[in-house]
Design an enzyme around this catalytic site. Structure first.
Site, PDB file in Angstrom:
ATOM      1  N   PHE A  85       0.805  -0.891   0.032  1.00  0.00           N
ATOM      2  CA  PHE A  85       0.036   0.260   0.040  1.00  0.00           C
ATOM      3  C   PHE A  85       0.968   0.930   0.411  1.00  0.00           C
ATOM      4  CE2 PHE A  85      -2.943   3.302   2.364  1.00  0.00           C
ATOM      5  CZ  PHE A  85      -3.307   3.049   1.085  1.00  0.00           C
ATOM      6  N   ASP A 156       6.308  -3.135   8.708  1.00  0.00           N
ATOM      7  CA  ASP A 156       4.900  -2.856   8.211  1.00  0.00           C
ATOM      8  C   ASP A 156       4.246  -3.925   8.740  1.00  0.00           C
ATOM      9  OD1 ASP A 156       2.701  -1.746   7.313  1.00  0.00           O
ATOM     10  OD2 ASP A 156       2.945  -0.170   5.853  1.00  0.00           O
ATOM     11  N   HIS A 159      -0.880  -6.000   8.052  1.00  0.00           N
ATOM     12  CA  HIS A 159      -1.313  -7.149   7.417  1.00  0.00           C
ATOM     13  C   HIS A 159      -1.109  -8.299   7.749  1.00  0.00           C
ATOM     14  CE1 HIS A 159      -1.799  -5.527   2.577  1.00  0.00           C
ATOM     15  NE2 HIS A 159      -1.836  -4.885   3.511  1.00  0.00           N
ATOM     16  N   GLN A 182      -7.609   0.408  10.070  1.00  0.00           N
ATOM     17  CA  GLN A 182      -8.624   0.597   8.788  1.00  0.00           C
ATOM     18  C   GLN A 182      -9.495  -0.851   9.088  1.00  0.00           C
ATOM     19  OE1 GLN A 182      -8.153  -0.957   5.732  1.00  0.00           O
ATOM     20  NE2 GLN A 182      -9.915   0.380   4.974  1.00  0.00           N
ATOM     21  N   LYS A 185      -8.726  -4.611   7.908  1.00  0.00           N
ATOM     22  CA  LYS A 185      -7.933  -4.917   8.487  1.00  0.00           C
ATOM     23  C   LYS A 185      -7.931  -5.726   9.365  1.00  0.00           C
ATOM     24  CE  LYS A 185      -5.154  -2.216   5.656  1.00  0.00           C
ATOM     25  NZ  LYS A 185      -3.784  -1.450   6.613  1.00  0.00           N
ATOM     26  N   ARG A 214       4.704  16.660  24.233  1.00  0.00           N
ATOM     27  CA  ARG A 214       4.571  16.214  25.191  1.00  0.00           C
ATOM     28  C   ARG A 214       5.295  15.235  26.039  1.00  0.00           C
ATOM     29  NH1 ARG A 214      -1.464  17.597  24.650  1.00  0.00           N
ATOM     30  NH2 ARG A 214      -1.816  19.470  25.120  1.00  0.00           N
ATOM     31  N   TYR A 221       1.276  22.545  28.553  1.00  0.00           N
ATOM     32  CA  TYR A 221       1.798  23.687  27.641  1.00  0.00           C
ATOM     33  C   TYR A 221       3.245  23.498  27.606  1.00  0.00           C
ATOM     34  CZ  TYR A 221      -3.591  24.965  27.097  1.00  0.00           C
ATOM     35  OH  TYR A 221      -4.855  24.016  26.138  1.00  0.00           O
ATOM     36  N   ARG A 231      -3.897  11.018  18.328  1.00  0.00           N
ATOM     37  CA  ARG A 231      -4.294  10.655  20.017  1.00  0.00           C
ATOM     38  C   ARG A 231      -5.644   9.416  19.402  1.00  0.00           C
ATOM     39  NH1 ARG A 231      -3.514  15.261  23.128  1.00  0.00           N
ATOM     40  NH2 ARG A 231      -5.662  15.354  22.172  1.00  0.00           N
TER      41      ARG A 231
END
Ligand code: PLP
Length: 391
Positions: A85, A156, A159, A182, A185, A214, A221, A231
């Site tokens: 992909f 990767d 799959h 996704q 999957k 962070r 901050y 996230r």
């Protein structure tokens, strides 16, 4: 036999209840509602035998987090297969690095270790083996090359949820392992991703990049790194935890059916399942892939074969139309703001095995089909045979 019905995702009231509970709690996400996310990260990393997991919005961003944490610099080279992909290569562009395409092996469609070494230059920093379809890459060979050349390895594993190489879960073997959640999957929350690692420093950096730079010791901050908000929500996390409880059984069933299909299809002239190699593995069969040879089907093109097979009710596809380097983004060097060296040129790249897989050979059957019965597998083999004799 009538056409079997294949459905995905699989869920019941457990998932509905888990999501409803989060909705009612009002604790949907950050700043201070992340317990379900942390629980899932720990559970998934633990399932894979890795010490850390960092969830994020998808399985492309997870690759990007891993690349950034590996310390790549603009113009560095990253070895990737061309039969995958787009995200495997486009995330390399997004960190201002150069994807270097190395051909796949004709028996596995995974990176051919014998071709990797010739592609290594002094700019090479990372290899991204893709466990394509859920079939493990030759990790001993790839890790050996990486060690000799001081390269990082990012698996990767988009799959490969639950797949194994010599008893170890894929994604836990290289420096980092990236997964997608996704909707197609093998483990899904509609969208989502995770990167797992055994390296404490990589974990600290990736968690920071995912959370706008962070660090645990900083204030809300305080931003230490150039990250972004990648996230996931608590809703996704509880859905993933409920789906994770199903993964092992589903993976074993896909593997049993995949092995059975191998047996059934091997007897059909002109149909060759990919090789599972000769070390102990567990294949997660995100795709069941076989190699089609038109000369045994009266010269019918792969495209026509796939269309006819799909029309019988077998969820299948001819896969990628071209290897990645043929995509306009690479051919026309549409790199926009990314700092890719002028000298990079994909016009003359040729990976003959990947080209043949795309144009003539590879046929994909989707993962959820392998959650069917043995009789369903026999029905599929029957449909393929009937296309042969009707010709
Ligand atoms: C799906 C996929 C990705 C990217 O995952 P997304 O969650 O869609 O961003 C990366 N690599 C491979 C091989 C994939 O199939």
């Amino acid at each position: 036999m009538s056409v079997p019905s294949f459905s995905w995702p699989q869920f019941d009231e457990t998932e509905v209840q888990a999501v409803a509970d989060v909705v009612r709690s009002g604790k949907w996400g950050n700043p201070d509602c992340t317990e379900a996310v942390a629980d899932f990260e720990e559970a998934f990393a633990g399932y894979c035998g890795a010490s850390h997991g960092v969830t994020c919005v998808n399985g492309s961003v997870s690759l990007r987090l891993a690349l950034m944490a590996c310390g790549v610099r603009p113009g560095d080279e990253v070895i990737v297969p061309p039969y995958t992909f787009i995200a495997t290569a486009s995330t390399v562009i997004e960190v201002n690095c150069v994807p270097v395409f190395v051909d796949i092996h004709p028996d596995t469609y995974n990176l051919d270790p014998a071709a990797i070494e010739a592609a290594i230059t002094e700019r090479t920093k990372v290899i991204i083996p893709v466990h394509f379809a859920g079939l493990p890459c030759d990790m001993d060979a790839i890790l050996g090359i990486a060690r000799r050349h001081n390269l990082r390895v990012i698996e990767d594993a988009a799959h490969a949820h639950g797949a194994e190489y010599k008893g170890r879960k894929l994604g836990s073997i290289g420096d980092a392992g990236s997964f997608s959640f996704q909707s197609s999957k093998n483990l899904t929350s509609g969208e989502g991703g995770i990167v797992i690692t055994n390296n404490d420093d990589l974990h600290r950096t990736m968690a920071s990049l995912r959370n706008v730079g962070r660090l645990p010791e900083g204030q809300w901050y305080d931003h230490f790194n150039p990250g972004c908000n990648y996230r996931i929500t608590q809703l996704q996390a509880v859905l993933l935890s409920a789906q994770l409880a199903r993964l092992e059984a589903q993976t074993l069933q896909r593997e049993a059916n995949g092995l059975y299909l191998d047996e059934l299809l091997r007897d059909i002239p002109g149909i060759r399942p990919l090789s599972r190699g000769d070390v102990p593995i567990r294949h997660s069969y995100h795709l069941y892939i076989f190699r089609y040879d038109a000369s045994f089907f009266g010269g019918m093109s792969k495209q026509e074969f796939v269309q006819k097979l799909a029309a019988t009710g077998v969820p299948c596809s001819g896969g990628y139309p071209h290897p990645l380097y043929k995509q306009p983004v690479f051919q026309h060097k549409n790199f926009l703001c990314y700092a890719i060296p002028e000298s990079v040129d994909y016009a003359n790249v040729h990976c003959p095995v990947a080209e043949k897989a795309c144009s003539d050979e590879a046929v994909w059957i989707f993962q959820h089909v392998l959650l069917g019965t043995r009789a369903d597998m026999e029905w599929i083999a029957g449909q393929i045979r009937s296309l042969q004799t009707s010709h």
